[in-house]
Structures are given as structure tokens and as C-alpha cells.
Design an enzyme around this catalytic site. Sequence first.
Site, PDB file in Angstrom:
ATOM      1  N   ASP A  17     -68.674 -61.681 -50.006  1.00  0.00           N
ATOM      2  CA  ASP A  17     -69.650 -62.669 -50.003  1.00  0.00           C
ATOM      3  C   ASP A  17     -69.266 -63.597 -51.310  1.00  0.00           C
ATOM      4  O   ASP A  17     -69.393 -62.955 -52.432  1.00  0.00           O
ATOM      5  CB  ASP A  17     -71.123 -62.532 -49.770  1.00  0.00           C
ATOM      6  CG  ASP A  17     -72.089 -63.645 -49.426  1.00  0.00           C
ATOM      7  OD1 ASP A  17     -72.440 -63.640 -48.304  1.00  0.00           O
ATOM      8  OD2 ASP A  17     -72.061 -64.504 -50.291  1.00  0.00           O
ATOM      9  N   ASN A  50     -78.514 -62.870 -39.502  1.00  0.00           N
ATOM     10  CA  ASN A  50     -79.257 -63.884 -39.167  1.00  0.00           C
ATOM     11  C   ASN A  50     -78.671 -64.840 -38.258  1.00  0.00           C
ATOM     12  O   ASN A  50     -77.702 -65.360 -37.744  1.00  0.00           O
ATOM     13  CB  ASN A  50     -79.459 -65.070 -40.438  1.00  0.00           C
ATOM     14  CG  ASN A  50     -79.963 -64.137 -41.711  1.00  0.00           C
ATOM     15  OD1 ASN A  50     -80.704 -63.228 -41.582  1.00  0.00           O
ATOM     16  ND2 ASN A  50     -79.363 -64.147 -42.973  1.00  0.00           N
ATOM     17  N   GLN A  59     -80.057 -68.421 -41.315  1.00  0.00           N
ATOM     18  CA  GLN A  59     -78.531 -68.253 -41.137  1.00  0.00           C
ATOM     19  C   GLN A  59     -78.175 -69.822 -41.819  1.00  0.00           C
ATOM     20  O   GLN A  59     -78.890 -70.684 -41.358  1.00  0.00           O
ATOM     21  CB  GLN A  59     -78.443 -68.597 -39.672  1.00  0.00           C
ATOM     22  CG  GLN A  59     -76.644 -68.455 -39.497  1.00  0.00           C
ATOM     23  CD  GLN A  59     -76.490 -68.470 -37.982  1.00  0.00           C
ATOM     24  OE1 GLN A  59     -77.369 -68.419 -36.987  1.00  0.00           O
ATOM     25  NE2 GLN A  59     -75.143 -68.227 -37.653  1.00  0.00           N
ATOM     26  N   HIS A  75     -72.098 -63.466 -38.406  1.00  0.00           N
ATOM     27  CA  HIS A  75     -71.496 -62.554 -39.378  1.00  0.00           C
ATOM     28  C   HIS A  75     -72.521 -61.388 -39.803  1.00  0.00           C
ATOM     29  O   HIS A  75     -73.732 -61.679 -39.610  1.00  0.00           O
ATOM     30  CB  HIS A  75     -71.211 -63.136 -40.877  1.00  0.00           C
ATOM     31  CG  HIS A  75     -72.199 -64.332 -41.342  1.00  0.00           C
ATOM     32  ND1 HIS A  75     -72.402 -65.345 -40.969  1.00  0.00           N
ATOM     33  CD2 HIS A  75     -72.993 -64.034 -42.439  1.00  0.00           C
ATOM     34  CE1 HIS A  75     -73.384 -66.007 -41.237  1.00  0.00           C
ATOM     35  NE2 HIS A  75     -73.839 -65.121 -42.347  1.00  0.00           N
ATOM     36  N   HIS A 131     -74.005 -59.022 -42.655  1.00  0.00           N
ATOM     37  CA  HIS A 131     -74.019 -58.765 -44.274  1.00  0.00           C
ATOM     38  C   HIS A 131     -74.347 -57.164 -44.337  1.00  0.00           C
ATOM     39  O   HIS A 131     -74.914 -56.585 -43.652  1.00  0.00           O
ATOM     40  CB  HIS A 131     -75.364 -59.435 -44.803  1.00  0.00           C
ATOM     41  CG  HIS A 131     -75.405 -60.894 -44.651  1.00  0.00           C
ATOM     42  ND1 HIS A 131     -74.679 -61.370 -45.893  1.00  0.00           N
ATOM     43  CD2 HIS A 131     -75.750 -61.805 -43.843  1.00  0.00           C
ATOM     44  CE1 HIS A 131     -75.274 -62.920 -45.509  1.00  0.00           C
ATOM     45  NE2 HIS A 131     -75.731 -62.869 -44.370  1.00  0.00           N
TER      46      HIS A 131
HETATM   47  P1  5GP Z   1     -76.190 -66.547 -43.749  1.00  0.00           P
HETATM   48  O1  5GP Z   1     -77.453 -67.249 -44.992  1.00  0.00           O
HETATM   49  O2  5GP Z   1     -75.712 -67.509 -42.887  1.00  0.00           O
HETATM   50  O3  5GP Z   1     -76.731 -65.332 -43.077  1.00  0.00           O
HETATM   51  O4  5GP Z   1     -75.077 -66.295 -44.730  1.00  0.00           O
HETATM   52  C1  5GP Z   1     -74.043 -66.810 -45.190  1.00  0.00           C
HETATM   53  C2  5GP Z   1     -73.296 -66.208 -46.385  1.00  0.00           C
HETATM   54  O5  5GP Z   1     -71.967 -66.764 -46.344  1.00  0.00           O
HETATM   55  C3  5GP Z   1     -74.081 -66.550 -47.540  1.00  0.00           C
HETATM   56  O6  5GP Z   1     -74.174 -65.184 -48.129  1.00  0.00           O
HETATM   57  C4  5GP Z   1     -73.054 -67.373 -48.606  1.00  0.00           C
HETATM   58  O7  5GP Z   1     -72.918 -66.935 -49.866  1.00  0.00           O
HETATM   59  C5  5GP Z   1     -71.639 -66.967 -47.729  1.00  0.00           C
HETATM   60  N1  5GP Z   1     -70.717 -67.910 -47.878  1.00  0.00           N
HETATM   61  C6  5GP Z   1     -70.832 -69.266 -47.724  1.00  0.00           C
HETATM   62  N2  5GP Z   1     -69.663 -69.725 -47.765  1.00  0.00           N
HETATM   63  C7  5GP Z   1     -68.474 -68.907 -48.133  1.00  0.00           C
HETATM   64  C8  5GP Z   1     -67.324 -69.048 -48.511  1.00  0.00           C
HETATM   65  O8  5GP Z   1     -66.573 -69.925 -48.299  1.00  0.00           O
HETATM   66  N3  5GP Z   1     -66.720 -67.846 -48.691  1.00  0.00           N
HETATM   67  C9  5GP Z   1     -67.416 -66.379 -48.825  1.00  0.00           C
HETATM   68  N4  5GP Z   1     -66.666 -65.446 -48.892  1.00  0.00           N
HETATM   69  N5  5GP Z   1     -68.669 -66.223 -48.487  1.00  0.00           N
HETATM   70  C10 5GP Z   1     -69.530 -67.637 -48.079  1.00  0.00           C
END
Ligand code: 5GP
Length: 138
Positions: free
Chosen positions: A31, A87, A94, A100, A102
Site C-alpha cells: 500500500d 471495504n 472504500q 482489494h 488489505h
Molecule cells: P480502500 O480505502 O479503498 O479500502 O483502500 C485503498 C487503498 O489503496 C489505500 O490504503 C491507499 O493507500 C491505497 N492506494 C491508493 N492509490 C494507490 C496506488 O497508486 N498505489 C498503491 N500501492 N496503493 C494505493
Amino acid sequence: MKEDCIFCKILAGEIPSATVYEDDSFKAILDVNPAARGHVIILPKTHAANLYELPDEEASKIMVVAKKIAIALKETYHCDGINVLQNNGEASGQTVFHLHVHVIPRYTGDTDTINIGWKPQETPSDMAAIVEEIKANL
Ligand code: 5GP
Ligand code: ZN
């Protein structure tokens, strides 16, 4: 691949990522804004916005990958715990709409930086009704 999806761009190699694991169906990457060192996100290679859209085959396989990553993180960092979470929808937190999972190393007392929890409510008096309302849509 979905246009304007940042994770599809990562999967296509258009945006760089730090890959820790890859197979035919998934890519697991670090991440970019981790909750902790070794915070991994597992991306299905085919675009699905959320769990509702994820094909059953990927849904069943992604937890096996999460298990593999969790065991590796435990061995690497000797963390006290691991959260595996996912999420669906803005209301749930999300922010990237390509499903995805985590995998986050946890340490005793780390709640100043990581806070995953809820305030438990009273035990419902109508559990049987709740079961019936959910079962109606299964
Ligand atoms: P969500 O909040 O949708 O469950 O998690 C999205 C996750 O994707 C966040 O923890 C954020 O830091 C990660 N993320 C967003 N953009 C990128 C990216 O360009 N590369 C990587 N490796 N992680 C990302
Ligand atoms: Zn996508």
C-alpha cells in the site's frame, strides 16, 4: 481493464507498484500510504468494483492469498496480530473502486495509528426477525 481505474493501471504496468506476490489471478502490492510497515493490498487482475461484483472463483481464491501474505507478514515482522479487511462502498471507507483486500500487521498498543473498530450496540431483542429479513435475500 477499466479506464480511469488506478488499480487497473497498476495491473497493466502503467503505474509502478511494489509487488510482493503475483499469480494468474492476483497481484499483491505494498500500500502506497500504509497503516503499518508491510501493509499489503491484494488486487484481482480482473476489474470488479467491489465484493458484490467479484466472480465466485476469485472470491474463494482471494482468502487463500490473504492467508499466504498474513503468514509471511507474521514471520517477517513478528507482529502481534494481522487485520484482513476489505471495504465495499464509500460508507464503509472504500476509496479505490477496484476490489482489494488489505493485510495489515498489528501491534499491541498501535491504536494511535490504526483504529478499526465499532461501538457495540445492545443485543437486539428480535434476532429471529433479523435472521428472517436477511434470509429472504439469500
Ligand atoms: P480502500 O480505502 O479503498 O479500502 O483502500 C485503498 C487503498 O489503496 C489505500 O490504503 C491507499 O493507500 C491505497 N492506494 C491508493 N492509490 C494507490 C496506488 O497508486 N498505489 C498503491 N500501492 N496503493 C494505493
Ligand atoms: Zn480496476
